[in-house]
Enzyme design. Sequence first.
Site, PDB file in Angstrom:
ATOM      1  N   GLU A 168      -8.482 -12.436   5.169  1.00 57.64           N
ATOM      2  CA  GLU A 168      -7.539 -11.984   6.188  1.00 57.64           C
ATOM      3  C   GLU A 168      -8.233 -11.970   7.545  1.00 57.64           C
ATOM      4  O   GLU A 168      -7.827 -12.662   8.469  1.00 57.64           O
ATOM      5  CB  GLU A 168      -7.007 -10.595   5.863  1.00 57.64           C
ATOM      6  CG  GLU A 168      -6.041 -10.076   6.911  1.00 57.64           C
ATOM      7  CD  GLU A 168      -5.672  -8.612   6.704  1.00 57.64           C
ATOM      8  OE1 GLU A 168      -4.658  -8.180   7.269  1.00 57.64           O
ATOM      9  OE2 GLU A 168      -6.417  -7.905   6.000  1.00 57.64           O
ATOM     10  N   HIS A 217       0.837  -1.202   0.000  1.00 62.27           N
ATOM     11  CA  HIS A 217       0.000   0.000   0.000  1.00 62.27           C
ATOM     12  C   HIS A 217       0.872   1.251   0.000  1.00 62.27           C
ATOM     13  O   HIS A 217       1.745   1.409   0.856  1.00 62.27           O
ATOM     14  CB  HIS A 217      -0.906   0.011   1.233  1.00 62.27           C
ATOM     15  CG  HIS A 217      -1.971  -1.035   1.199  1.00 62.27           C
ATOM     16  ND1 HIS A 217      -3.244  -0.785   0.712  1.00 62.27           N
ATOM     17  CD2 HIS A 217      -1.973  -2.336   1.584  1.00 62.27           C
ATOM     18  CE1 HIS A 217      -3.981  -1.887   0.809  1.00 62.27           C
ATOM     19  NE2 HIS A 217      -3.220  -2.845   1.329  1.00 62.27           N
TER      20      HIS A 217
END
Length: 378
Positions: free
Chosen positions: A215, A25
Amino acid sequence: MTTPRDNPPSPEQIRRAPKVLLHDHLDGGLRPATIVELAAEQGYDRLPATEAGPLGDWFRQAADSGSLVRYLETFDHTVGVMQTPQALARVAAECVEDLAADGVVYAEVRYAPEQHVQRGLALEEVVEAVNEGFRRGERQAAAAGRRIRVGALLTAMRHAARALEIAELANRYRDLGVVGFDIAGAEAGFPPTRHLDAFEYLKRENNHFTIHAGEAFGLPSIWQALQWCGADRLGHGVRIIDDIDVAEDGSVKLGRLAAYVRDKRIPLELCPTSNLQTGAASSYAEHPIGLLRRLQFRATVNTDNRLMSATSMSGEFAHLVRTFHYSLDDMQWFTVNAMKSAFIPFDERLAMINDVIKPGYAALRSEWLFGGGADASL
């Protein structure tokens, strides 16, 4: 006689080895010093520390705190200073430089354009500024003798209602630096099926996309991402382990979903250190990546948020080398997996594998053999 296969690579070998990064990210990888400087330039006065060292410590401590609220607060500060074209271009260029210095030869870096319009930028201006920064970073890396290629993934936020708009944006900028689409944010309560129109549009346009899934929420999230949305890759996907039974005698049985993921060679964008911070794994030794590698899933190694996790690709591989006694061969296996799974054309992926990755690892093995072993100076 020992061989490179019998001994773990040294830290310097790990750093020099060519690496491929699929899940990183942009707003999770800023240099602390850059945050301080950008905050001063923009009048952003909410930083928890105004010196680079203490600020970097705060980011790591907040990410390790176990508090989701505090973890998310870290991104308020990075995004808060990424609201001008100059800031976005600088952050993007420094991202590329940092990755190249760490031996990354190909990366797909993701960000959410909708988070960078607080000061009036249009979505297109955000994308163009980041693309400019990525190209600048590539040129600066090349000038330093480091080869790297970076593509952008445009991310939509699960809790918002702009997924189709961001998907259309990604399609307009394909072949102009954007290689695909992503959707991120809290999994629980915000299933990817809320954004089916975006995924249907991308499929009609023959475009690539990955989905954060598996996740925090587990198997239902993975199933929806694949069977309802048609994701090309799974962002994290670590909870596929919940569909794999390991008996006391070591025998393994895959459930239907796990077997499908393996049989279809669906890439898993695994982020070991980040997974420890979010509770998806309790330790590196217990991280599912060891079993997934042994079972020949399309597993890849990634950083997620380099600032918050105080990590790098070399750092991630170093943990795995120490924990699972991986060799250069294992590192190459993960790296080739990642390159096979990249969102660029097949011939370009193949060229990276055959012209950059395999020769890079072969050179390291040759140095090991002719330099006298693992203790040789490299």
